[in-house]
Motif scaffolding. Structure first.
Motif, PDB file in Angstrom:
ATOM      1  N   LYS A  95      32.396  46.801  45.020  1.00 17.47           N
ATOM      2  CA  LYS A  95      32.389  46.967  43.560  1.00 17.47           C
ATOM      3  C   LYS A  95      31.984  45.663  42.874  1.00 17.47           C
ATOM      4  CE  LYS A  95      33.406  49.705  40.116  1.00 17.47           C
ATOM      5  NZ  LYS A  95      32.523  50.815  39.807  1.00 17.47           N
ATOM      6  N   GLU A  96      32.496  44.528  43.381  1.00 22.01           N
ATOM      7  CA  GLU A  96      32.152  43.224  42.811  1.00 22.01           C
ATOM      8  C   GLU A  96      30.672  42.906  43.005  1.00 22.01           C
ATOM      9  OE1 GLU A  96      34.921  40.631  44.771  1.00 22.01           O
ATOM     10  OE2 GLU A  96      36.588  41.246  43.487  1.00 22.01           O
ATOM     11  N   ILE A  97      30.132  43.223  44.177  1.00 20.11           N
ATOM     12  CA  ILE A  97      28.703  42.999  44.434  1.00 20.11           C
ATOM     13  C   ILE A  97      27.867  43.872  43.509  1.00 20.11           C
ATOM     14  CG2 ILE A  97      26.858  43.255  46.136  1.00 20.11           C
ATOM     15  CD1 ILE A  97      29.018  42.593  48.293  1.00 20.11           C
ATOM     16  N   GLN A  98      28.298  45.109  43.342  1.00 19.04           N
ATOM     17  CA  GLN A  98      27.596  46.025  42.439  1.00 19.04           C
ATOM     18  C   GLN A  98      27.566  45.456  41.022  1.00 19.04           C
ATOM     19  OE1 GLN A  98      29.490  49.844  42.303  1.00 19.04           O
ATOM     20  NE2 GLN A  98      27.935  50.747  41.010  1.00 19.04           N
ATOM     21  N   THR A  99      28.674  44.917  40.558  1.00 20.37           N
ATOM     22  CA  THR A  99      28.742  44.317  39.224  1.00 20.37           C
ATOM     23  C   THR A  99      27.808  43.121  39.122  1.00 20.37           C
ATOM     24  OG1 THR A  99      31.011  45.063  38.940  1.00 20.37           O
ATOM     25  CG2 THR A  99      30.294  43.254  37.532  1.00 20.37           C
ATOM     26  N   GLU A 100      27.775  42.294  40.157  1.00 22.17           N
ATOM     27  CA  GLU A 100      26.880  41.127  40.158  1.00 22.17           C
ATOM     28  C   GLU A 100      25.422  41.560  40.039  1.00 22.17           C
ATOM     29  OE1 GLU A 100      27.361  37.746  40.181  1.00 22.17           O
ATOM     30  OE2 GLU A 100      29.480  38.179  39.876  1.00 22.17           O
TER      31      GLU A 100
ATOM     32  N   LYS B 104      36.723  46.965  47.217  1.00 21.45           N
ATOM     33  CA  LYS B 104      36.775  46.031  46.085  1.00 21.45           C
ATOM     34  C   LYS B 104      35.565  45.095  46.100  1.00 21.45           C
ATOM     35  CE  LYS B 104      39.566  42.376  44.062  1.00 21.45           C
ATOM     36  NZ  LYS B 104      40.612  41.412  44.277  1.00 21.45           N
ATOM     37  N   GLN B 105      35.224  44.564  47.263  1.00 25.71           N
ATOM     38  CA  GLN B 105      34.089  43.648  47.362  1.00 25.71           C
ATOM     39  C   GLN B 105      32.772  44.351  47.063  1.00 25.71           C
ATOM     40  OE1 GLN B 105      34.782  42.103  51.314  1.00 25.71           O
ATOM     41  NE2 GLN B 105      35.849  40.304  50.512  1.00 25.71           N
TER      42      GLN B 105
ATOM     43  N   THR C  64      39.963  46.159  50.736  1.00 23.90           N
ATOM     44  CA  THR C  64      39.237  44.926  50.421  1.00 23.90           C
ATOM     45  C   THR C  64      37.731  45.176  50.388  1.00 23.90           C
ATOM     46  OG1 THR C  64      40.979  43.582  51.427  1.00 23.90           O
ATOM     47  CG2 THR C  64      38.819  42.543  51.171  1.00 23.90           C
TER      48      THR C  64
END
Length: 94
Positions: free
Chosen positions: A19-24, A16-17, A13
């Motif tokens: 990676k999501e923060i990096q994308t943001e 994954k989080q 988890t």
């Protein structure tokens, strides 16, 4: 001897989080042209441009750091999963 307990789901988890923060953070770059276009006063526009340029540099460093930490978390999870598999095989042989 104490048991080591590793929460593999938490590591998954977390990776994954991250990676999501990096994308943001990566996607935040698109707003800078919108900001520049609505600022009218030249002095304010120059100050805003300086801020945005500084933000771009720091944002890139944050993105790189998030990627590095994400790889560390994933690598840790993979290492513990591999170790768990190996210990399971050894336990079955006995």
């Amino acid at each position: 001897m104490s048991d080591l307990i590793v929460d593999l789901q938490l590591l998954t988890t977390s990776a994954k989080q991250l990676k999501e923060i990096q994308t943001e953070f990566r996607d935040l770059g698109a707003w800078k042209d919108d900001i520049k276009s609505v600022v009218g006063a030249p002095e304010l526009k120059e100050a805003m441009t300086d801020f945005i340029d500084n933000w771009d540099q720091n944002r890139k460093r944050l993105i790189d750091s998030l990627e590095t930490v994400g790889k560390m978390v994933s690598g840790t999870r993979d290492a513990f999963e591999g170790l768990d598999d190996e210990l399971s095989k050894v336990g079955k042989k006995k």
